[in-house]
Design a protein around this motif. Structure first.
Motif, PDB file in Angstrom:
ATOM      1  N   GLY A  17     -12.501 -10.016  12.687  1.00 20.24           N
ATOM      2  CA  GLY A  17     -11.643 -11.026  13.293  1.00 20.24           C
ATOM      3  C   GLY A  17     -12.428 -12.258  13.711  1.00 20.24           C
ATOM      4  O   GLY A  17     -11.996 -13.389  13.503  1.00 20.24           O
ATOM      5  N   GLY A  18     -13.609 -12.034  14.288  1.00 22.49           N
ATOM      6  CA  GLY A  18     -14.469 -13.163  14.665  1.00 22.49           C
ATOM      7  C   GLY A  18     -14.941 -13.946  13.461  1.00 22.49           C
ATOM      8  O   GLY A  18     -14.953 -15.181  13.465  1.00 22.49           O
ATOM      9  N   ALA A  19     -15.329 -13.236  12.407  1.00 21.09           N
ATOM     10  CA  ALA A  19     -15.776 -13.915  11.187  1.00 21.09           C
ATOM     11  C   ALA A  19     -14.627 -14.685  10.537  1.00 21.09           C
ATOM     12  O   ALA A  19     -14.820 -15.805  10.057  1.00 21.09           O
ATOM     13  CB  ALA A  19     -16.347 -12.891  10.202  1.00 21.09           C
ATOM     14  N   SER A  20     -13.430 -14.116  10.552  1.00 25.12           N
ATOM     15  CA  SER A  20     -12.267 -14.813   9.985  1.00 25.12           C
ATOM     16  C   SER A  20     -11.928 -16.052  10.802  1.00 25.12           C
ATOM     17  O   SER A  20     -11.583 -17.101  10.242  1.00 25.12           O
ATOM     18  CB  SER A  20     -11.061 -13.880   9.927  1.00 25.12           C
ATOM     19  N   PHE A  21     -12.038 -15.954  12.112  1.00 26.36           N
ATOM     20  CA  PHE A  21     -11.796 -17.100  12.974  1.00 26.36           C
ATOM     21  C   PHE A  21     -12.784 -18.223  12.666  1.00 26.36           C
ATOM     22  O   PHE A  21     -12.399 -19.393  12.535  1.00 26.36           O
ATOM     23  CB  PHE A  21     -11.888 -16.680  14.447  1.00 26.36           C
ATOM     24  N   TRP A  35     -17.544 -23.801   0.035  1.00 32.22           N
ATOM     25  CA  TRP A  35     -17.444 -23.200   1.363  1.00 32.22           C
ATOM     26  C   TRP A  35     -16.031 -22.702   1.657  1.00 32.22           C
ATOM     27  O   TRP A  35     -15.847 -21.706   2.361  1.00 32.22           O
ATOM     28  CB  TRP A  35     -17.903 -24.174   2.434  1.00 32.22           C
ATOM     29  N   MET A  36     -15.035 -23.373   1.111  1.00 31.96           N
ATOM     30  CA  MET A  36     -13.661 -22.903   1.298  1.00 31.96           C
ATOM     31  C   MET A  36     -13.463 -21.559   0.600  1.00 31.96           C
ATOM     32  O   MET A  36     -12.791 -20.663   1.133  1.00 31.96           O
ATOM     33  CB  MET A  36     -12.671 -23.947   0.785  1.00 31.96           C
ATOM     34  N   LEU A  37     -14.060 -21.393  -0.574  1.00 30.10           N
ATOM     35  CA  LEU A  37     -13.945 -20.118  -1.277  1.00 30.10           C
ATOM     36  C   LEU A  37     -14.703 -19.004  -0.557  1.00 30.10           C
ATOM     37  O   LEU A  37     -14.243 -17.860  -0.517  1.00 30.10           O
ATOM     38  CB  LEU A  37     -14.447 -20.272  -2.713  1.00 30.10           C
ATOM     39  N   VAL A  38     -15.851 -19.325   0.020  1.00 32.82           N
ATOM     40  CA  VAL A  38     -16.577 -18.330   0.813  1.00 32.82           C
ATOM     41  C   VAL A  38     -15.740 -17.920   2.027  1.00 32.82           C
ATOM     42  O   VAL A  38     -15.644 -16.740   2.371  1.00 32.82           O
ATOM     43  CB  VAL A  38     -17.966 -18.864   1.233  1.00 32.82           C
ATOM     44  N   GLY A  39     -15.105 -18.905   2.675  1.00 36.09           N
ATOM     45  CA  GLY A  39     -14.211 -18.599   3.794  1.00 36.09           C
ATOM     46  C   GLY A  39     -13.047 -17.725   3.371  1.00 36.09           C
ATOM     47  O   GLY A  39     -12.643 -16.804   4.092  1.00 36.09           O
ATOM     48  N   LEU A  40     -12.492 -17.994   2.196  1.00 35.68           N
ATOM     49  CA  LEU A  40     -11.414 -17.143   1.677  1.00 35.68           C
ATOM     50  C   LEU A  40     -11.910 -15.720   1.432  1.00 35.68           C
ATOM     51  O   LEU A  40     -11.171 -14.757   1.636  1.00 35.68           O
ATOM     52  CB  LEU A  40     -10.857 -17.724   0.381  1.00 35.68           C
ATOM     53  N   GLY A  41     -13.155 -15.587   1.002  1.00 34.77           N
ATOM     54  CA  GLY A  41     -13.737 -14.265   0.818  1.00 34.77           C
ATOM     55  C   GLY A  41     -13.840 -13.497   2.126  1.00 34.77           C
ATOM     56  O   GLY A  41     -13.550 -12.304   2.179  1.00 34.77           O
ATOM     57  N   VAL A  42     -14.236 -14.190   3.184  1.00 31.67           N
ATOM     58  CA  VAL A  42     -14.325 -13.554   4.506  1.00 31.67           C
ATOM     59  C   VAL A  42     -12.936 -13.118   4.972  1.00 31.67           C
ATOM     60  O   VAL A  42     -12.749 -11.999   5.463  1.00 31.67           O
ATOM     61  CB  VAL A  42     -14.978 -14.515   5.527  1.00 31.67           C
ATOM     62  N   ILE A  43     -11.953 -13.974   4.791  1.00 33.12           N
ATOM     63  CA  ILE A  43     -10.589 -13.650   5.204  1.00 33.12           C
ATOM     64  C   ILE A  43     -10.032 -12.503   4.362  1.00 33.12           C
ATOM     65  O   ILE A  43      -9.363 -11.599   4.886  1.00 33.12           O
ATOM     66  CB  ILE A  43      -9.704 -14.905   5.132  1.00 33.12           C
ATOM     67  N   VAL A  47      -8.543  -8.882   5.546  1.00 32.38           N
ATOM     68  CA  VAL A  47      -7.253  -8.344   5.095  1.00 32.38           C
ATOM     69  C   VAL A  47      -7.437  -6.921   4.572  1.00 32.38           C
ATOM     70  O   VAL A  47      -6.613  -6.038   4.837  1.00 32.38           O
ATOM     71  CB  VAL A  47      -6.625  -9.262   4.022  1.00 32.38           C
ATOM     72  N   GLU A  48      -8.521  -6.676   3.858  1.00 36.38           N
ATOM     73  CA  GLU A  48      -8.800  -5.326   3.367  1.00 36.38           C
ATOM     74  C   GLU A  48      -9.025  -4.359   4.519  1.00 36.38           C
ATOM     75  O   GLU A  48      -8.567  -3.220   4.486  1.00 36.38           O
ATOM     76  CB  GLU A  48     -10.026  -5.360   2.444  1.00 36.38           C
ATOM     77  N   THR A  49      -9.705  -4.806   5.569  1.00 34.43           N
ATOM     78  CA  THR A  49      -9.924  -3.967   6.746  1.00 34.43           C
ATOM     79  C   THR A  49      -8.602  -3.637   7.431  1.00 34.43           C
ATOM     80  O   THR A  49      -8.365  -2.480   7.812  1.00 34.43           O
ATOM     81  CB  THR A  49     -10.868  -4.669   7.740  1.00 34.43           C
ATOM     82  N   ILE A  50      -7.738  -4.610   7.563  1.00 35.71           N
ATOM     83  CA  ILE A  50      -6.437  -4.369   8.188  1.00 35.71           C
ATOM     84  C   ILE A  50      -5.600  -3.420   7.336  1.00 35.71           C
ATOM     85  O   ILE A  50      -4.960  -2.497   7.858  1.00 35.71           O
ATOM     86  CB  ILE A  50      -5.699  -5.706   8.425  1.00 35.71           C
ATOM     87  N   PRO A  80     -12.917 -10.007  -1.870  1.00 35.06           N
ATOM     88  CA  PRO A  80     -13.859 -10.804  -1.064  1.00 35.06           C
ATOM     89  C   PRO A  80     -15.121 -11.172  -1.833  1.00 35.06           C
ATOM     90  O   PRO A  80     -15.568 -12.324  -1.792  1.00 35.06           O
ATOM     91  CB  PRO A  80     -14.193  -9.888   0.116  1.00 35.06           C
ATOM     92  N   PHE A  81     -15.676 -10.213  -2.560  1.00 34.46           N
ATOM     93  CA  PHE A  81     -16.889 -10.491  -3.328  1.00 34.46           C
ATOM     94  C   PHE A  81     -16.617 -11.486  -4.447  1.00 34.46           C
ATOM     95  O   PHE A  81     -17.466 -12.314  -4.773  1.00 34.46           O
ATOM     96  CB  PHE A  81     -17.475  -9.198  -3.894  1.00 34.46           C
ATOM     97  N   LEU A  82     -15.440 -11.413  -5.039  1.00 33.42           N
ATOM     98  CA  LEU A  82     -15.080 -12.350  -6.099  1.00 33.42           C
ATOM     99  C   LEU A  82     -14.996 -13.773  -5.561  1.00 33.42           C
ATOM    100  O   LEU A  82     -15.549 -14.708  -6.156  1.00 33.42           O
ATOM    101  CB  LEU A  82     -13.754 -11.929  -6.739  1.00 33.42           C
ATOM    102  N   PHE A  83     -14.315 -13.953  -4.403  1.00 29.42           N
ATOM    103  CA  PHE A  83     -14.216 -15.282  -3.793  1.00 29.42           C
ATOM    104  C   PHE A  83     -15.592 -15.816  -3.402  1.00 29.42           C
ATOM    105  O   PHE A  83     -15.906 -16.988  -3.630  1.00 29.42           O
ATOM    106  CB  PHE A  83     -13.316 -15.262  -2.558  1.00 29.42           C
TER     107      PHE A  83
END
Length: 98
Positions: A17-21, A35-43, A47-50, A80-83
């Protein structure tokens, strides 16, 4: 659910959650595609964790199952790894001298 798996799950939810924030904050500060794609990977990782959490509690069933393989889980684990990979490739290609 045992205590060790509960601690692991709660730590993944909290840190994810902190990393997604932070990824969302970075997204608002930069317009760099990499960087936007890396951020999408983190998000996507969060989502996978949830999804894993909800599935372990029995809230949602396994979806898109083919021959006992959940295609949604395969997608969520690898997305996430793909993004991140695409974001790094984009950043490397923009930063390399020509």
């Amino acid at each position: 659910m045992e205590l060790d798996s509960m601690v692991l799950l709660l730590s993944r939810l909290f840190i994810g959650g902190g990393a997604s924030f932070c990824a969302i904050l970075l997204w608002t500060k930069t317009r760099d595609t990499g960087w936007m794609l890396v951020g999408l990977g983190v998000i996507a990782g969060y989502v996978e964790t949830i999804y894993t959490t909800l599935k372990s509690f029995g809230v949602i069933p396994s979806l898109l199952v083919v021959k006992n393989i959940s295609l949604l889980e395969v997608l969520l684990v690898n997305l996430p790894f793909l993004f991140i990979m695409i974001g790094l490739i984009v950043t490397i290609s923009h930063r390399s001298p020509r």
